[in-house]
Scaffold this motif. Structure first.
Motif, mmCIF file in Angstrom:
data_model
loop_
_atom_site.group_PDB
_atom_site.id
_atom_site.type_symbol
_atom_site.label_atom_id
_atom_site.label_comp_id
_atom_site.label_asym_id
_atom_site.label_seq_id
_atom_site.Cartn_x
_atom_site.Cartn_y
_atom_site.Cartn_z
ATOM 1 N N GLU A 218 -24.220 -27.755 0.723
ATOM 2 C CA GLU A 218 -25.279 -27.415 0.152
ATOM 3 C C GLU A 218 -24.823 -26.638 -1.307
ATOM 4 N N ARG A 219 -23.983 -25.686 -1.108
ATOM 5 C CA ARG A 219 -23.491 -24.931 -2.257
ATOM 6 C C ARG A 219 -22.746 -25.854 -3.146
ATOM 7 N N THR A 220 -21.920 -26.798 -2.688
ATOM 8 C CA THR A 220 -21.145 -27.645 -3.546
ATOM 9 C C THR A 220 -22.160 -28.690 -4.231
ATOM 10 N N ALA A 221 -22.996 -29.031 -3.614
ATOM 11 C CA ALA A 221 -24.201 -30.066 -4.180
ATOM 12 C C ALA A 221 -24.785 -29.428 -5.444
ATOM 13 N N GLY A 222 -24.933 -28.006 -5.225
ATOM 14 C CA GLY A 222 -25.313 -27.257 -6.482
ATOM 15 C C GLY A 222 -24.527 -27.020 -7.551
ATOM 16 N N LEU A 223 -23.332 -27.040 -7.403
ATOM 17 C CA LEU A 223 -22.213 -27.305 -8.191
ATOM 18 C C LEU A 223 -22.104 -28.535 -9.052
#
Length: 339
Positions: free
Chosen positions: A20-25
């Motif tokens: 999920e954090r990677t998707a935000g980036l």
């Protein structure tokens, strides 16, 4: 789509949070990353959390690359924790929309199968095969699970083989036949005390494991890199040394089709095409601490895009627009057989 590593060895909640954090980036890859995150949540037992991610994708203002796949995954997940009516409604919606991608069909058919809706599962597999494989001489790699799933369900129903069942047998590469692997009586042998029967079952299980491993060894397509006209012009203008790799856009397109046909002829399954952009390529080169002018980065860039879920399966399904962007059907464009 779904992680294959045992829950005993992976913290699926932590992995979902990381994705999920990677998707935000990387919002351009959010769909692929959030689907993986949802799969981890399912494996962790957090099915409501997975549903929330599917809903997040479906309610996003950004268009999805695979909306039917997201809906199919949501339906399968909902049914697993008691939301049968909603799951059935979504499944019927997927069937009615008749997607050209085989993955949503497989997921909804397997959801029906896992809940003992064998007739409905057979009908779903058959409807998909009729849509995607009519007048197709060689079924694309992505459609093989359709034929194998259909064979399995029909074997459980005890119906006679038809032409598609025979085709599934032909495509199946394991030394153990599909008829034997899909034999509904196999479960009885697990309670046998006959050493010969138990040894035969061990052999069958090993064959199944080999098939699963083969599929998992190719989790994303062997992809060839495609540059649209404007992107290729920008690339060669910025990095003239790459002009030798791409003498012209027409030759670039012809080389892509020829390379994929050669790979298919050699027996390489699961082929695809990824489309590059100059900013994305430059960012990739920077992440590799290398110069975009280095031609050896090009295949690495293609593999990275495929791993991020950016590949489009080749060859396109019948009636689908050509991969080159011409908007003409593939069969009337680069899919025309060579003389």
């Amino acid at each position: 789509m779904r992680p294959d590593t045992s829950a005993e060895h992976v913290d699926h909640n932590a992995e979902a949070a990381r994705l999920e954090r990677t998707a935000g980036l990387y919002p351009e890859d959010a769909e692929h990353l959030l689907l993986q995150a949802a799969a981890h949540l399912e494996l962790a037992g957090d099915r409501p959390g997975a549903t929330a991610l599917y809903d997040r994708l479906l309610s996003s203002s950004a268009p999805l690359d695979h909306p039917h796949l997201v809906r199919a995954l949501k339906a399968s997940n909902l049914w697993e924790y008691g939301h049968e009516a909603e799951a059935r409604a979504i499944i019927e919606g997927v069937r009615t929309s008749a997607p050209r991608d085989p993955a949503p069909w497989v997921i909804v058919a397997e959801a029906l199968e896992s809940h003992d809706e064998l007739e409905a599962a057979q009908d779903t597999f058959t409807k998909a095969a009729t849509l995607l494989l009519a007048d197709v001489s060689e079924p694309p790699y992505s459609t093989h699970p359709l034929l194998f799933g259909r064979h399995r369900v029909r074997r459980m129903l005890g119906v006679p083989h038809d032409d598609w069942d025979t085709l599934a047998d032909t495509l199946h590469s394991s030394p153990i036949s599909l008829d034997e692997l899909h034999d509904p009586k196999r479960v009885w042998s697990l309670g046998s005390d006959n050493p010969a029967e138990l040894q035969a079952e061990i052999t069958r299980l090993r064959a199944e494991l080999g098939t699963f491993r083969e599929a998992l060894s190719r989790p994303f397509p062997v992809a060839v890199l495609h540059w649209p006209t404007g992107e290729l012009a920008e690339l060669t203008a910025a990095y003239p040394s790459l002009a030798s790799e791409y003498p012209s856009h027409e030759e670039h397109l012809a080389t892509i089709e020829a390379s994929l046909r050669e790979l298919a002829t050699s027996g390489t399954p699961n082929l695809g095409i990824v489309t590059g952009t100059v900013p994305s390529y430059e960012a990739f080169a920077a992440s590799e601490a290398s110069s975009p002018a280095d031609p050896t980065l090009l295949p690495q860039y293609a593999t990275t895009l495929a791993a991020r879920g950016r590949a489009v399966a080749w060859p396109p399904q019948r009636g689908v627009a050509c991969w080159c962007g011409s908007e003409a059907p593939y069969g009337e464009c680069h899919g025309i057989p060579e003389a």
